[in-house]
Design a protein around this motif. Structure first.
Motif, mmCIF file in Angstrom:
data_model
loop_
_atom_site.group_PDB
_atom_site.id
_atom_site.type_symbol
_atom_site.label_atom_id
_atom_site.label_comp_id
_atom_site.label_asym_id
_atom_site.label_seq_id
_atom_site.Cartn_x
_atom_site.Cartn_y
_atom_site.Cartn_z
ATOM 1 N N THR A 49 0.855 -1.179 0.000
ATOM 2 C CA THR A 49 0.000 0.000 0.000
ATOM 3 C C THR A 49 0.893 1.231 0.000
ATOM 4 O O THR A 49 2.083 1.149 0.329
ATOM 5 N N PHE A 50 0.329 2.364 -0.395
ATOM 6 C CA PHE A 50 1.069 3.618 -0.424
ATOM 7 C C PHE A 50 0.507 4.566 0.635
ATOM 8 O O PHE A 50 -0.697 4.630 0.861
ATOM 9 N N SER A 51 1.415 5.290 1.257
ATOM 10 C CA SER A 51 1.043 6.317 2.220
ATOM 11 C C SER A 51 1.577 7.654 1.712
ATOM 12 O O SER A 51 2.727 7.741 1.276
ATOM 13 N N TYR A 52 0.742 8.692 1.753
ATOM 14 C CA TYR A 52 1.153 9.982 1.204
ATOM 15 C C TYR A 52 0.405 11.099 1.928
ATOM 16 O O TYR A 52 -0.602 10.874 2.608
ATOM 17 N N GLY A 53 0.913 12.306 1.761
ATOM 18 C CA GLY A 53 0.373 13.458 2.472
ATOM 19 C C GLY A 53 -0.924 13.985 1.880
ATOM 20 O O GLY A 53 -1.353 13.567 0.796
ATOM 21 N N PRO A 54 -1.552 14.945 2.570
ATOM 22 C CA PRO A 54 -2.851 15.464 2.124
ATOM 23 C C PRO A 54 -2.796 16.251 0.823
ATOM 24 O O PRO A 54 -3.832 16.454 0.179
ATOM 25 N N ASP A 55 -1.598 16.726 0.430
ATOM 26 C CA ASP A 55 -1.476 17.497 -0.807
ATOM 27 C C ASP A 55 -1.276 16.614 -2.031
ATOM 28 O O ASP A 55 -1.158 17.139 -3.145
ATOM 29 N N TRP A 56 -1.241 15.304 -1.824
ATOM 30 C CA TRP A 56 -1.010 14.376 -2.931
ATOM 31 C C TRP A 56 -2.312 13.704 -3.334
ATOM 32 O O TRP A 56 -3.188 13.456 -2.515
ATOM 33 N N GLU A 57 -2.389 13.375 -4.618
ATOM 34 C CA GLU A 57 -3.583 12.734 -5.171
ATOM 35 C C GLU A 57 -3.169 11.697 -6.204
ATOM 36 O O GLU A 57 -2.256 11.926 -7.009
ATOM 37 N N ILE A 58 -3.828 10.550 -6.183
ATOM 38 C CA ILE A 58 -3.578 9.509 -7.175
ATOM 39 C C ILE A 58 -4.377 9.824 -8.434
ATOM 40 O O ILE A 58 -5.589 10.019 -8.375
ATOM 41 N N VAL A 59 -3.690 9.900 -9.571
ATOM 42 C CA VAL A 59 -4.365 10.180 -10.840
ATOM 43 C C VAL A 59 -4.408 8.950 -11.750
ATOM 44 O O VAL A 59 -5.122 8.951 -12.749
ATOM 45 N N HIS A 60 -3.661 7.922 -11.412
ATOM 46 C CA HIS A 60 -3.677 6.695 -12.201
ATOM 47 C C HIS A 60 -3.146 5.556 -11.349
ATOM 48 O O HIS A 60 -2.251 5.728 -10.538
ATOM 49 N N GLY A 61 -3.723 4.372 -11.534
ATOM 50 C CA GLY A 61 -3.261 3.201 -10.800
ATOM 51 C C GLY A 61 -4.048 2.980 -9.520
ATOM 52 O O GLY A 61 -5.029 3.658 -9.240
#
Length: 217
Positions: A49-61
């Protein structure tokens, strides 16, 4: 004339969209796991799984996945091409593909891995956790991730956990990517279990936001 106006407007819209954020594209594989104690009959699988901050967004995958169950193959010995020791190697070659967009490098994505196996009664048991910050520099990267797992506070409880097949686990596998809440947990290295991950990193519009990174020589 109207058509040309629409085309110009569309091009301006696309340029505005592409310049409003930078992109990080990741492809690769969770290649294999190697353990000094793995037997020919041991079976393992991996969840990521991926963990990322609130300013990040997944656009593909997709942000999480589960590999197939694999066991040690016949690639024993040392590879003649890379010199890599292939004893006790369990191969997955499980693909990863995901793209992010952001305007702020804070909260840069991390990859979290959870490796599971089976006990003597065939019950799923945790073998180890691992985490790695996604590489910043573009290009090909190979990471070797050492694993660990939480343990109970007493020897008696550890024996009960082994007998019942209820080894301690984090309620959220993303906890291994963070520091909050882990100060009171007790962990041990999981018998030299190491996971090999291959990642290909591509960036877009990163420098246009004033961020510069250089590959180490």
């Amino acid at each position: 004339m109207l058509s040309a106006s629409k085309g110009t407007s569309l091009m301006a819209s696309v340029q505005s969209t592409t310049s409003s954020s930078f992109f990080l594209m990741i492809t690769g594989t969770i290649e294999s796991a190697q353990s000094a104690t793995a037997s020919i009959n041991e079976r393992l699988y991996c969840r990521y799984t991926f963990s990322y901050g609130p300013d990040w967004e997944i656009v593909h995958g997709v942000s999480m996945g589960l590999s197939q169950i694999s066991r040690q193959g016949m690639l024993a010995g040392r590879s003649t091409n890379t010199g890599e020791n292939r004893d006790n190697v369990i191969v997955w070659n499980f693909p990863i593909e995901i793209s992010f967009q952001s305007t702020n490098p804070s909260g840069w994505p991390r990859l979290a891995l959870s490796v599971y196996g089976f006990d003597f009664l065939g019950r799923d048991v945790l073998r180890g956790y691992a985490s790695v910050l996604l590489p910043i520099n573009p290009g090909s990267h190979t990471q070797y991730l050492k694993t660990f797992r939480p343990v109970s506070g007493s020897t008696c409880q550890q024996f009960v956990n082994w007998l019942m097949g209820t080894n301690p686990e984090y309620y959220d596998s993303k906890m291994v990517t963070k520091g909050e809440g882990r100060a009171v947990t007790r962990v041990v290295s999981e018998d030299g279990l190491v996971v090999k991950v291959n990642l290909m990193v591509t960036r877009k519009d990163f420098e246009s936001f004033g961020y510069i990174s250089s590959r180490r020589k």
